[in-house]
Design a protein around this motif. Structure first.
Motif, PDB file in Angstrom:
ATOM      1  N   ARG A 291      47.470  61.320  73.594  1.00 53.63           N
ATOM      2  CA  ARG A 291      46.791  60.474  74.591  1.00 53.63           C
ATOM      3  C   ARG A 291      46.300  59.185  73.954  1.00 53.63           C
ATOM      4  O   ARG A 291      46.426  58.106  74.541  1.00 53.63           O
ATOM      5  CB  ARG A 291      45.596  61.231  75.203  1.00 53.63           C
ATOM      6  CG  ARG A 291      45.934  62.431  76.063  1.00 53.63           C
ATOM      7  CD  ARG A 291      46.411  62.075  77.457  1.00 53.63           C
ATOM      8  NE  ARG A 291      45.627  61.048  78.123  1.00 53.63           N
ATOM      9  CZ  ARG A 291      44.392  61.209  78.612  1.00 53.63           C
ATOM     10  NH1 ARG A 291      43.779  62.380  78.506  1.00 53.63           N
ATOM     11  NH2 ARG A 291      43.798  60.212  79.213  1.00 53.63           N
TER      12      ARG A 291
ATOM     13  N   ASN B  88      42.676  56.586  81.876  1.00 53.58           N
ATOM     14  CA  ASN B  88      42.438  58.038  81.921  1.00 53.58           C
ATOM     15  C   ASN B  88      43.590  58.793  82.576  1.00 53.58           C
ATOM     16  O   ASN B  88      43.722  60.000  82.402  1.00 53.58           O
ATOM     17  CB  ASN B  88      41.128  58.331  82.661  1.00 53.58           C
ATOM     18  CG  ASN B  88      39.910  58.232  81.754  1.00 53.58           C
ATOM     19  OD1 ASN B  88      39.975  58.544  80.566  1.00 53.58           O
ATOM     20  ND2 ASN B  88      38.787  57.791  82.315  1.00 53.58           N
TER      21      ASN B  88
ATOM     22  N   ASP C 268      39.293  67.703  76.366  1.00 50.88           N
ATOM     23  CA  ASP C 268      40.237  66.632  76.684  1.00 50.88           C
ATOM     24  C   ASP C 268      39.550  65.287  76.533  1.00 50.88           C
ATOM     25  O   ASP C 268      38.416  65.098  77.003  1.00 50.88           O
ATOM     26  CB  ASP C 268      40.751  66.777  78.115  1.00 50.88           C
ATOM     27  CG  ASP C 268      41.623  68.011  78.297  1.00 50.88           C
ATOM     28  OD1 ASP C 268      42.247  68.437  77.298  1.00 50.88           O
ATOM     29  OD2 ASP C 268      41.682  68.548  79.421  1.00 50.88           O
TER      30      ASP C 268
ATOM     31  N   ASN D 147      45.281  65.446  72.158  1.00 50.69           N
ATOM     32  CA  ASN D 147      44.418  64.265  72.242  1.00 50.69           C
ATOM     33  C   ASN D 147      45.009  63.101  71.467  1.00 50.69           C
ATOM     34  O   ASN D 147      44.890  61.943  71.888  1.00 50.69           O
ATOM     35  CB  ASN D 147      43.021  64.596  71.730  1.00 50.69           C
ATOM     36  CG  ASN D 147      42.165  65.305  72.774  1.00 50.69           C
ATOM     37  OD1 ASN D 147      42.287  65.035  73.961  1.00 50.69           O
ATOM     38  ND2 ASN D 147      41.315  66.216  72.332  1.00 50.69           N
TER      39      ASN D 147
ATOM     40  N   GLY E 100      50.191  61.559  77.631  1.00 50.55           N
ATOM     41  CA  GLY E 100      50.313  61.427  76.189  1.00 50.55           C
ATOM     42  C   GLY E 100      51.738  61.150  75.727  1.00 50.55           C
ATOM     43  O   GLY E 100      52.711  61.590  76.359  1.00 50.55           O
TER      44      GLY E 100
END
Length: 281
Positions: free
Chosen positions: A110, A83, A163, A107, A87
Motif C-alpha cells: 500500500r 486510502n 491496515d 502494508n 497495494g
C-alpha cells in the motif's frame, strides 16, 4: 518512540513563549515540529529549520501552510482517494518488508502504491507535502520497531497487523516558514526573532540513520540498501554526518549556534548525559 521527543516539555515551552510575548520564533532543530507547532498555536510566526527531508515535509505541512488560506476539502478528497488505492509491491515492500521486517508486506505494498500516486499526481501542488506527511504518520502507526530504525522486532508487533490508513493532517491557521538547512548555516542568515529555540542532537546517534526509512519515503529515490537494517548507502557519505554527533566538534558548534542566534530570548533544552555541561551552555 522518537529520539529526543519533547512531548513532555511542550506545555512548559508553550508557557515560556506566551510569557515572553514573542510574536516571532525560530526552531533550529525542529525534527517532528512538535515544539514549532506549539509556538505557532501560541500566535507566533515560526521558522522551522532541519536538515532531514522528513522534518522538512512536516515543517512545510504544519508550520508553513496556513489552514485558513487553503482549500481543506481538496485535501480531504485526496486523502480519501489515497486510502482507496490497492497495494502494488515495489522498492519499499522489497526493502523494508521482505529483506527486512519493519512492516507487514500488505502494508508495504500500500505504501508503494500510495507514494507512487502522490509523486505522479500531486507533486507541484500544495497538497504534496501534507499527503506525504499523512503517509508518514500512517506508516509510523503500523511499524514493527521500538521506534528507531536501526533494528526491527524479532516477532511482528501487534500494531503491524493493522491496515494502514491515512488521516487528514491537523493543519494550523497562520503563516510560517520551513527551511531545509543546517542550523550552523541558517543561524547566520535568518532575521532576528524574539525567541529562538535550540534542541540539537546530544550524542553520537544520528537521526539520518535512526530514521532512514522516513528519509527514503520522502525522497522516494530507491537508494542502495546495506546491512541487516537496510540503511541507505549514503549513510556512509560525509555530507550526511553532522558535527553535532561528534564529541569533539559538537561543543564549539553548539557555542556557534547559541552566540550567533539573533534573538531577544534563547531557549535551550539539552540532555544531562550529553557532551556539554549545563555550566558550559
Amino acid at each position: 518512540k522518537y529520539l529526543g521527543s519533547k512531548r513532555t516539555l511542550v506545555p512548559l515551552l508553550n508557557r515560556i513563549i506566551k510569557q515572553s510575548g514573542a510574536s516571532t520564533a525560530s526552531d533550529l532543530f525542529t525534527g517532528t515540529t512538535r515544539v514549532a507547532r506549539g509556538f505557532k498555536q501560541a500566535g507566533a510566526f515560526v521558522t522551522a529549520v532541519d536538515t532531514a527531508s522528513y522534518a522538512h515535509v512536516f515543517a512545510k505541512t504544519f508550520i508553513e501552510l496556513d489552514a485558513s488560506a487553503v482549500a481543506m476539502p481538496e485535501l480531504t478528497e485526496a486523502i480519501g482517494r489515497l486510502n482507496g488505492v490497492l497495494g502494488k509491491p515495489g522498492y519499499f515492500t522489497e526493502t523494508y518488508c521482505v529483506t527486512s521486517r519493519y512492516f507487514q508486506p500488505a502494508n508495504g505494498e500500500r505504501v508503494d502504491a500510495i507514494r507512487d500516486l502522490i509523486e505522479s499526481d500531486y507533486r507541484g501542488s500544495w497538497l504534496y507535502e501534507p499527503l506525504i506527511a499523512s503517509l508518514l504518520l500512517a506508516t509510523d502507526k503500523v511499524d514493527s520497531t521500538t521506534g528507531m530504525q536501526m533494528a526491527y522486532l524479532k516477532t511482528w508487533s501487534k500494531r503491524s497487523y493493522n491496515d494502514i490508513k491515512l488521516l487528514v493532517p491537523d493543519l494550523l491557521d497562520g503563516a510560517g516558514l520551513a527551511l531545509q538547512a543546517d542550523a550552523l548555516d541558517a543561524v547566520k542568515h535568518l532575521p532576528e526573532v524574539q525567541l529562538a529555540y535550540l534542541d540539537p542532537p546530544y550524542n553520537q546517534h544520528r537521526y539520518f540513520t535512526n530514521y532512514h526509512i522516513w528519509e527514503t519515503l520522502v525522497r522516494w529515490d530507491n537508494p542502495e540498501p546495506y546491512g541487516v537494517a537496510r540503511k541507505r548507502i549514503d549513510s556512509r557519505a560525509p555530507h550526511t554526518h553532522s558535527v553535532f554527533n561528534k564529541r569533539k566538534q559538537m561543543p564549539p558548534a553548539f557555542n556557534d549556534v547559541i552566540t550567533k542566534a539573533k534573538a531577544k530570548t534563547v531557549v535551550v533544552s539539552y540532555n544531562n548525559e550529553s557532551w556539554v555541561e549545563p555550566i558550559d551552555i
